[in-house]
Scaffold this motif. Structure first.
Motif, PDB file in Angstrom:
ATOM      1  N   ASP A   1      -9.582  11.988   8.868  1.00  0.00           N
ATOM      2  CA  ASP A   1     -10.043  13.296   8.616  1.00  0.00           C
ATOM      3  C   ASP A   1      -9.879  13.630   7.293  1.00  0.00           C
ATOM      4  O   ASP A   1      -9.445  13.089   6.363  1.00  0.00           O
ATOM      5  CB  ASP A   1      -9.583  14.366   9.543  1.00  0.00           C
ATOM      6  N   GLU A   2     -10.617  14.747   6.665  1.00  0.00           N
ATOM      7  CA  GLU A   2     -10.626  15.153   5.158  1.00  0.00           C
ATOM      8  C   GLU A   2      -9.397  15.268   4.619  1.00  0.00           C
ATOM      9  O   GLU A   2      -9.331  15.020   3.607  1.00  0.00           O
ATOM     10  CB  GLU A   2     -11.605  16.142   5.420  1.00  0.00           C
ATOM     11  N   ARG A   3      -8.555  16.139   5.308  1.00  0.00           N
ATOM     12  CA  ARG A   3      -7.171  16.449   4.838  1.00  0.00           C
ATOM     13  C   ARG A   3      -6.516  14.813   4.458  1.00  0.00           C
ATOM     14  O   ARG A   3      -5.719  14.729   3.482  1.00  0.00           O
ATOM     15  CB  ARG A   3      -6.289  17.222   5.777  1.00  0.00           C
ATOM     16  N   ARG A   4      -6.540  13.916   5.139  1.00  0.00           N
ATOM     17  CA  ARG A   4      -6.119  12.659   5.263  1.00  0.00           C
ATOM     18  C   ARG A   4      -6.503  11.989   3.978  1.00  0.00           C
ATOM     19  O   ARG A   4      -5.919  11.598   3.140  1.00  0.00           O
ATOM     20  CB  ARG A   4      -6.066  11.935   6.446  1.00  0.00           C
ATOM     21  N   GLU A   5      -7.995  12.189   3.772  1.00  0.00           N
ATOM     22  CA  GLU A   5      -8.674  11.445   2.823  1.00  0.00           C
ATOM     23  C   GLU A   5      -8.036  11.972   1.338  1.00  0.00           C
ATOM     24  O   GLU A   5      -7.881  11.395   0.513  1.00  0.00           O
ATOM     25  CB  GLU A   5     -10.115  11.790   2.870  1.00  0.00           C
ATOM     26  N   ALA A   6      -8.047  13.268   1.427  1.00  0.00           N
ATOM     27  CA  ALA A   6      -7.625  13.994   0.128  1.00  0.00           C
ATOM     28  C   ALA A   6      -6.323  13.816  -0.144  1.00  0.00           C
ATOM     29  O   ALA A   6      -6.051  13.414  -1.692  1.00  0.00           O
ATOM     30  CB  ALA A   6      -7.783  15.542   0.376  1.00  0.00           C
ATOM     31  N   ASP A   7      -5.417  13.518   0.875  1.00  0.00           N
ATOM     32  CA  ASP A   7      -3.958  13.334   0.443  1.00  0.00           C
ATOM     33  C   ASP A   7      -3.767  11.761   0.134  1.00  0.00           C
ATOM     34  O   ASP A   7      -3.074  11.311  -0.512  1.00  0.00           O
ATOM     35  CB  ASP A   7      -3.031  13.239   1.593  1.00  0.00           C
ATOM     36  N   PHE A   8      -4.989  11.062   0.288  1.00  0.00           N
ATOM     37  CA  PHE A   8      -5.024   9.468   0.013  1.00  0.00           C
ATOM     38  C   PHE A   8      -5.433   9.040  -1.294  1.00  0.00           C
ATOM     39  O   PHE A   8      -5.245   7.862  -1.937  1.00  0.00           O
ATOM     40  CB  PHE A   8      -5.740   8.707   1.235  1.00  0.00           C
ATOM     41  N   ALA A   9      -5.997  10.173  -2.243  1.00  0.00           N
ATOM     42  CA  ALA A   9      -6.758  10.027  -3.233  1.00  0.00           C
ATOM     43  C   ALA A   9      -5.795   8.820  -4.324  1.00  0.00           C
ATOM     44  O   ALA A   9      -6.611   7.938  -4.962  1.00  0.00           O
ATOM     45  CB  ALA A   9      -6.869  11.154  -4.133  1.00  0.00           C
ATOM     46  N   ALA A  10      -4.696   9.277  -4.287  1.00  0.00           N
ATOM     47  CA  ALA A  10      -3.638   8.385  -5.577  1.00  0.00           C
ATOM     48  C   ALA A  10      -3.541   7.101  -4.712  1.00  0.00           C
ATOM     49  O   ALA A  10      -3.588   6.311  -5.852  1.00  0.00           O
ATOM     50  CB  ALA A  10      -2.314   9.079  -5.476  1.00  0.00           C
ATOM     51  N   PHE A  11      -3.673   6.786  -3.768  1.00  0.00           N
ATOM     52  CA  PHE A  11      -3.633   5.364  -3.063  1.00  0.00           C
ATOM     53  C   PHE A  11      -5.010   4.860  -3.426  1.00  0.00           C
ATOM     54  O   PHE A  11      -4.982   3.608  -3.817  1.00  0.00           O
ATOM     55  CB  PHE A  11      -3.455   5.245  -1.727  1.00  0.00           C
ATOM     56  N   ARG A  12      -6.123   5.430  -3.202  1.00  0.00           N
ATOM     57  CA  ARG A  12      -7.455   5.090  -3.665  1.00  0.00           C
ATOM     58  C   ARG A  12      -7.459   4.364  -4.950  1.00  0.00           C
ATOM     59  O   ARG A  12      -7.791   3.437  -5.163  1.00  0.00           O
ATOM     60  CB  ARG A  12      -8.424   5.710  -3.469  1.00  0.00           C
ATOM     61  N   ALA A  13      -6.967   5.410  -5.641  1.00  0.00           N
ATOM     62  CA  ALA A  13      -6.943   5.035  -7.182  1.00  0.00           C
ATOM     63  C   ALA A  13      -6.037   3.791  -7.549  1.00  0.00           C
ATOM     64  O   ALA A  13      -6.534   3.034  -8.645  1.00  0.00           O
ATOM     65  CB  ALA A  13      -6.389   6.238  -7.990  1.00  0.00           C
ATOM     66  N   ARG A  14      -5.411   3.366  -6.562  1.00  0.00           N
ATOM     67  CA  ARG A  14      -4.720   2.177  -7.025  1.00  0.00           C
ATOM     68  C   ARG A  14      -5.259   0.914  -6.457  1.00  0.00           C
ATOM     69  O   ARG A  14      -4.858  -0.226  -6.352  1.00  0.00           O
ATOM     70  CB  ARG A  14      -3.071   2.113  -6.502  1.00  0.00           C
ATOM     71  N   GLY A  15      -6.668   1.280  -5.796  1.00  0.00           N
ATOM     72  CA  GLY A  15      -7.210   0.151  -5.001  1.00  0.00           C
ATOM     73  C   GLY A  15      -6.975  -0.003  -3.621  1.00  0.00           C
ATOM     74  O   GLY A  15      -7.221  -1.248  -3.194  1.00  0.00           O
ATOM     75  N   TRP A  16      -6.078   0.768  -3.049  1.00  0.00           N
ATOM     76  CA  TRP A  16      -5.644   0.403  -1.651  1.00  0.00           C
ATOM     77  C   TRP A  16      -6.549   1.332  -0.746  1.00  0.00           C
ATOM     78  O   TRP A  16      -7.369   2.315  -1.323  1.00  0.00           O
ATOM     79  CB  TRP A  16      -4.405   0.990  -1.429  1.00  0.00           C
ATOM     80  N   GLU A  17      -6.470   0.807   0.485  1.00  0.00           N
ATOM     81  CA  GLU A  17      -7.384   1.500   1.634  1.00  0.00           C
ATOM     82  C   GLU A  17      -6.507   1.842   2.640  1.00  0.00           C
ATOM     83  O   GLU A  17      -5.754   1.271   3.064  1.00  0.00           O
ATOM     84  CB  GLU A  17      -8.603   0.659   1.887  1.00  0.00           C
ATOM     85  N   PRO A  18      -7.173   2.970   3.437  1.00  0.00           N
ATOM     86  CA  PRO A  18      -6.290   3.636   4.710  1.00  0.00           C
ATOM     87  C   PRO A  18      -6.598   2.501   6.008  1.00  0.00           C
ATOM     88  O   PRO A  18      -7.561   1.916   5.995  1.00  0.00           O
ATOM     89  CB  PRO A  18      -6.837   4.801   4.902  1.00  0.00           C
ATOM     90  N   ALA A  19      -5.619   2.398   6.680  1.00  0.00           N
ATOM     91  CA  ALA A  19      -5.781   1.633   7.891  1.00  0.00           C
ATOM     92  C   ALA A  19      -4.725   2.348   8.804  1.00  0.00           C
ATOM     93  O   ALA A  19      -3.613   2.848   8.360  1.00  0.00           O
ATOM     94  CB  ALA A  19      -5.598   0.176   7.666  1.00  0.00           C
ATOM     95  N   ARG A  20      -4.964   2.015  10.059  1.00  0.00           N
ATOM     96  CA  ARG A  20      -4.159   2.578  11.078  1.00  0.00           C
ATOM     97  C   ARG A  20      -3.377   1.501  11.855  1.00  0.00           C
ATOM     98  O   ARG A  20      -4.098   0.294  12.059  1.00  0.00           O
ATOM     99  CB  ARG A  20      -4.882   3.452  11.965  1.00  0.00           C
ATOM    100  N   VAL A  21      -1.893   1.574  12.157  1.00  0.00           N
ATOM    101  CA  VAL A  21      -1.317   0.601  12.865  1.00  0.00           C
ATOM    102  C   VAL A  21      -1.496   0.762  14.092  1.00  0.00           C
ATOM    103  O   VAL A  21      -1.381   1.771  14.640  1.00  0.00           O
ATOM    104  CB  VAL A  21       0.138   0.701  12.302  1.00  0.00           C
ATOM    105  N   VAL A  22      -2.049  -0.527  14.932  1.00  0.00           N
ATOM    106  CA  VAL A  22      -2.146  -0.430  16.147  1.00  0.00           C
ATOM    107  C   VAL A  22      -1.269  -1.347  17.001  1.00  0.00           C
ATOM    108  O   VAL A  22      -1.224  -1.211  18.257  1.00  0.00           O
ATOM    109  CB  VAL A  22      -3.705  -0.894  16.600  1.00  0.00           C
TER     110      VAL A  22
END
Ligand code: GDP
Ligand code: ZN
Length: 353
Positions: free
Chosen positions: A9-30
């Motif tokens: 969600d948006e809150r997660r996306e906002a919190d993820f900004a610093a990681f995006r800046a390092r070239g990382w992307e979000p993923a969920r562990v399944v």
């Protein structure tokens, strides 16, 4: 893959900004199997491992990725696999306490929105157990819902529903029947797109049957059923997480399936503190208060200061827990040679030890 369907969600996306800046992307562990992970990111699912740095920094197992976690990954160039760099802060978690080891907690699953505490409306119904499971769910921050299953087997469900409601307080109590599907639509409504659920309850209460109802089709054997499903409604099954065709995710890990075993040993003294206190005066330290000489509890029952009914329910729970303890010892024996903290990977199969 639309990550919102996985709970992004948006809150997660906002919190993820610093990681995006390092070239990382979000993923969920399944899925997790001894530090071999399966993660789902925007481009689909990928096998993943943690970085050496992470292995080093997080000696505490609780900080390593668990099923349900949102992690920051880098896809390895030219290979369809990913490296997990960080675990993002967890909103909720379900943990088991490891007894006897200075109150260490083992994280079983994370980022669970709703936890269905399942009980069967038959002779196994146990109000104290509902209470204990509710405490654990509350501690981890997920929203609990009490689910009373096997409605068809109960001639007078009102009494059990009333008992459950007294324990549950503000927590909703639903009476359902996995066999006929009665009431299970409410469970699905509580799930919803992007929401994650787990089912907690002792074995045999109907968790798998309820999961099948939630998923709207038999998850096993999956492929045949899906191919025959002409309406084109599909569930997506990663071994330990299932996405329902109408939205919502259900986590079903071996650790969750065995949850009741891990929690059993804490219950007795906690549920019967008066008997535990009396028991301190018994002749034998490991007194079961059944018929040992010098038993302060039996003496209190004989003297009428301990109500007979309470004593009887204590003995019932004690015997039940003794059985679970025995199962657990068999389990531990099987897995003795494995490093500590890895026993939750047991999947019910004898792996040849
Ligand atoms: P789990 O161990 O909690 O996953 O329980 P299962 O889903 O495997 O169910 C245990 C047994 O109870 C199976 O034989 C199911 O068919 C049966 N069962 C599950 N739900 C119901 C129900 O609502 N009514 C009846 N009569 N049987 C049920
Ligand atoms: Zn005693």
């Amino acid at each position: 893959m639309d990550l919102r369907e996985l709970g992004w969600d948006e809150r997660r996306e906002a919190d993820f900004a610093a990681f995006r800046a390092r070239g990382w992307e979000p993923a969920r562990v399944v899925n997790e199997d001894k530090l071999a992970y399966l993660v789902v990111c925007a481009s689909g699912d990928l096998p993943a491992t943690i970085t050496g740095r992470m292995r080093h920094l997080h000696e505490d197992n609780a900080e390593l990725p668990k099923v349900g976690d949102w992690v920051a990954i880098a896809i390895v160039p030219g290979e369809s696999k990913a490296l997990i760099h960080e675990v993002t802060p967890r909103r909720t978690q379900i943990t088991r306490k490891v007894t006897g080891r200075e109150s260490e907690a083992q994280v079983l699953v994370t980022n669970v929105d709703v936890a269905f505490v399942v009980q069967a409306m038959d002779e196994t119904f146990n109000a104290r157990r509902i209470e204990r499971f509710l405490v654990m769910v509350h501690e981890g921050g997920a929203q609990p819902v009490v689910v009373l299953n096997k409605l068809d087997l109960c001639a007078k469900p009102e009494r059990l529903i009333k008992t459950a409601k007294e324990i549950a307080g503000d927590t909703p109590v639903l009476a359902v029947c996995a066999k006929t599907g009665k009431g299970t639509g409410l469970l699905r409504e509580l799930l919803g797109t992007g929401r994650t659920a787990v089912l907690i309850g002792t074995s045999g209460v109907g968790k798998s049957s309820l999961i099948n109802r939630l998923v709207g089709e038999a998850t096993q054997p999956t492929l045949e059923v899906r191919e025959r499903d002409s309406k084109g409604r599909h569930s997506t099954t990663w071994r330990e997480m299932i996405m329902c065709p109408k939205g919502g995710l259900v986590i079903d890990t071996p650790g969750m399936r065995e949850f009741h075993m891990w929690t059993a040993d804490e219950g007795l003294d906690e549920t019967f503190p008066d008997i535990a206190a009396l028991g301190a005066a018994c002749k034998f330290r490991d007194c079961t208060h059944e018929n040992e000489p010098g038993c302060a509890v039996s003496a209190a029952v004989a003297a009428g200061t301990m109500p007979k009914g309470r004593y009887a329910s204590f003995q019932k729970l004690r015997r039940e827990l003794a059985t679970v303890e025995k199962e657990k010892r068999v389990h531990d024996r099987k897995h003795r040679s494995k490093p500590r903290g890895e026993d939750r990977h047991w999947n019910g199969e004898d792996d040849g030890e």
